[in-house]
Design a protein around this motif. Structure first.
Motif: not given
Length: 92
Positions: A36-58
């Protein structure tokens, strides 16, 4: 933006959201606390990547600042959860 860049950004968003879905499933169904800790780590990393991709898109700087805040809070929470799992306490 050109069509190729737009399609690439949409593909990256789709892959990141799919990875977030898999992490959420592992977070809910994980057999142990370490999973569960590893999944939470990966989840916030994916959230960060999604924010970066949205920043590039908009082309907006707010998304990049949001990604930085997600990275900082995610790192601190990872350290705290790891310390809790290894020692049983967070503050010494």
């Amino acid at each position: 933006m050109t069509t190729l860049i737009t399609l690439t950004i949409l593909f990256a968003q789709g892959c990141t959201m799919l990875a977030m879905l898999f992490c959420a499933i592992r977070l809910l169904l994980g057999p142990s606390a370490q999973d569960r800790v590893l999944a939470l780590d990966t989840l916030w990393m994916c959230g960060m990547i999604l924010a970066l991709v949205m920043g590039i898109r908009f082309a907006n700087d707010v998304y990049f600042e949001m990604a930085l805040l997600i990275a900082l809070t995610g790192f601190v929470s990872s350290i705290a959860l790891t310390k809790f799992l290894t020692r049983g306490e967070i503050i010494e």
